[in-house]
Design a protein around this motif. Structure first.
Motif, PDB file in Angstrom:
ATOM      1  N   THR A  95      26.211  -5.248  -1.635  1.00 31.14           N
ATOM      2  CA  THR A  95      26.396  -6.274  -0.623  1.00 31.14           C
ATOM      3  C   THR A  95      25.045  -6.666  -0.059  1.00 31.14           C
ATOM      4  O   THR A  95      24.289  -5.819   0.409  1.00 31.14           O
ATOM      5  N   SER A  97      23.068  -9.251   2.604  1.00 27.90           N
ATOM      6  CA  SER A  97      23.193 -10.136   3.758  1.00 27.90           C
ATOM      7  C   SER A  97      21.904 -10.932   3.894  1.00 27.90           C
ATOM      8  O   SER A  97      20.804 -10.400   3.745  1.00 27.90           O
ATOM      9  N   ARG A 124      28.176  -9.033  -3.707  1.00 33.64           N
ATOM     10  CA  ARG A 124      28.751  -9.801  -2.600  1.00 33.64           C
ATOM     11  C   ARG A 124      27.623 -10.333  -1.734  1.00 33.64           C
ATOM     12  O   ARG A 124      26.733  -9.578  -1.330  1.00 33.64           O
ATOM     13  N   VAL A 126      26.650 -12.152   1.800  1.00 35.01           N
ATOM     14  CA  VAL A 126      27.089 -12.464   3.160  1.00 35.01           C
ATOM     15  C   VAL A 126      26.035 -13.376   3.787  1.00 35.01           C
ATOM     16  O   VAL A 126      24.890 -12.966   3.983  1.00 35.01           O
ATOM     17  N   SER A 128      24.842 -15.119   6.933  1.00 30.56           N
ATOM     18  CA  SER A 128      25.005 -15.103   8.389  1.00 30.56           C
ATOM     19  C   SER A 128      23.632 -15.011   9.030  1.00 30.56           C
ATOM     20  O   SER A 128      22.752 -14.306   8.529  1.00 30.56           O
ATOM     21  N   THR A 132      21.707  -7.959  10.752  1.00 28.98           N
ATOM     22  CA  THR A 132      22.522  -6.879  10.202  1.00 28.98           C
ATOM     23  C   THR A 132      22.263  -5.574  10.941  1.00 28.98           C
ATOM     24  O   THR A 132      21.112  -5.201  11.177  1.00 28.98           O
ATOM     25  N   ASP A 137      27.497  -2.235   9.777  1.00 28.84           N
ATOM     26  CA  ASP A 137      27.929  -3.226   8.795  1.00 28.84           C
ATOM     27  C   ASP A 137      27.906  -2.633   7.389  1.00 28.84           C
ATOM     28  O   ASP A 137      27.031  -1.836   7.054  1.00 28.84           O
ATOM     29  N   VAL A 139      26.701  -3.261   4.559  1.00 30.86           N
ATOM     30  CA  VAL A 139      25.669  -4.041   3.879  1.00 30.86           C
ATOM     31  C   VAL A 139      24.661  -3.078   3.273  1.00 30.86           C
ATOM     32  O   VAL A 139      24.261  -2.103   3.912  1.00 30.86           O
TER      33      VAL A 139
END
Length: 310
Positions: A95, A97, A124, A126, A128, A132, A137, A139
């Motif tokens: 993941t 971010s 994935r 993210v 935003s 973080t 999170d 992540v």
């Protein structure tokens, strides 16, 4: 040996204390209001002390409940962080971010390249602008804009955030094919209240009145500003590295050779203790190589007839 009360009842207490409402706690936990009330009464009986007082307006914490609630909440936060870390250790998923701007202008277009060389991994993304929190999170790595450092995080500078005015070829043509720095202040400026505009203009020898609002489209992230510029809505202050493809394709043109900066950069960050996790190491090596390759060999820019030199 720990002398813990029933954890199911403690979980109900934490939710009820946070909401100060049994119905809201029940909705969060997927229980009935009666079940929440039962669990709270069971916990109070186990402890031999009241945690809530009921009145005509609803429920309130007793002094004992007020002492216990923040400590219980921190305990659940720690448990959540511990299990989130275990979930994120899985090598089958990564993941990432990052900011909306970096995701939309650069990373989302290239992340498939990492997937190709790591076909067994689910990636994935993210997008935003929130910072973080690796303790909470789920992540693995983050790409964030700023100056750093960030305590407890390993960081790698990807590129410096510099900026210069850009617009669409059609917009430039409508202004006679030439826009000098002094002309910019009388033309539609996208996000004209951006504090970086006066900085760039001042370095270009143009003073901008910083008092009061200026007319024009105001957008919240650079990715939106760049697309508005491509749509011919005005002049945007953009970071060339993020818009290399659009510049090469002729969808955007630079109005000046001058680049300004405020000392910000884009950084790859992750917790120091996770630097040798294999999936993080593979992503770090891939990303740094991609950035270095594009900085060394950017897309070839289309001719920009009529550009003004800054």
């Amino acid at each position: 040996m720990r002398r813990l009360p029933p954890l199911a009842a403690v979980r109900v207490f934490e939710a009820a204390a946070r909401h100060l409402n049994f119905t809201a706690a029940a909705a969060e936990l997927g229980m009935t209001q009666a079940a929440v009330s039962y669990q709270v009464k069971a916990l109070e009986a186990h402890l031999g002390i009241a945690l809530f007082r009921r009145d005509g307006r609803g429920i309130q914490l007793t002094p004992a409940g007020e002492r216990a609630a923040p400590q219980v909440a921190r305990g659940f936060d720690a448990l959540d962080a511990a299990f989130a870390r275990l979930r994120s250790e899985s090598e089958s998923a990564l993941t990432v971010s990052t900011t909306q701007t970096f995701a939309n202008t650069w990373l989302a277009w290239r992340l498939g390249g990492f997937q190709v060389v790591n076909p067994a991994m689910a990636v994935r993304l993210v997008a935003s602008d929130a910072i973080t929190d690796f303790a909470r999170d789920e992540v693995d790595v983050a790409i964030r804009a700023g100056r750093g450092p960030w305590p407890g995080l390993e960081r790698h500078l990807l590129f410096q955030v510099d900026f210069t005015p850009m617009c669409s070829p059609d917009f430039l043509a409508r202004q006679g094919g030439l826009i000098m720095p002094a002309d910019i202040v009388r033309l539609p400026m996208i996000s004209a209240n951006d504090p970086w505009w006066p900085h760039w203009l001042r370095e270009a020898g143009v003073e901008l009145d910083e008092n009061g609002d200026r007319p024009g489209v105001r957008l919240d992230v650079q990715s939106h500003e760049g697309h508005a510029a491509m749509a011919g809505q005005g002049i945007a202050l953009l970071t060339p590295f993020l818009w290399q493809t659009e510049l090469a394709a002729g969808r955007l043109v630079r109005l000046s050779d001058q680049l300004s900066t405020r000392g910000f950069g884009y950084w790859l960050v992750y917790p120091e203790e996770r630097r040798m996790v294999p999936k993080i190491k593979r992503f770090r090596e891939w990303l740094l190589a991609e950035i270095a390759r594009e900085r060394h060999d950017p897309p070839r820019a289309a001719p920009a007839t009529g550009q003004a030199a800054g």
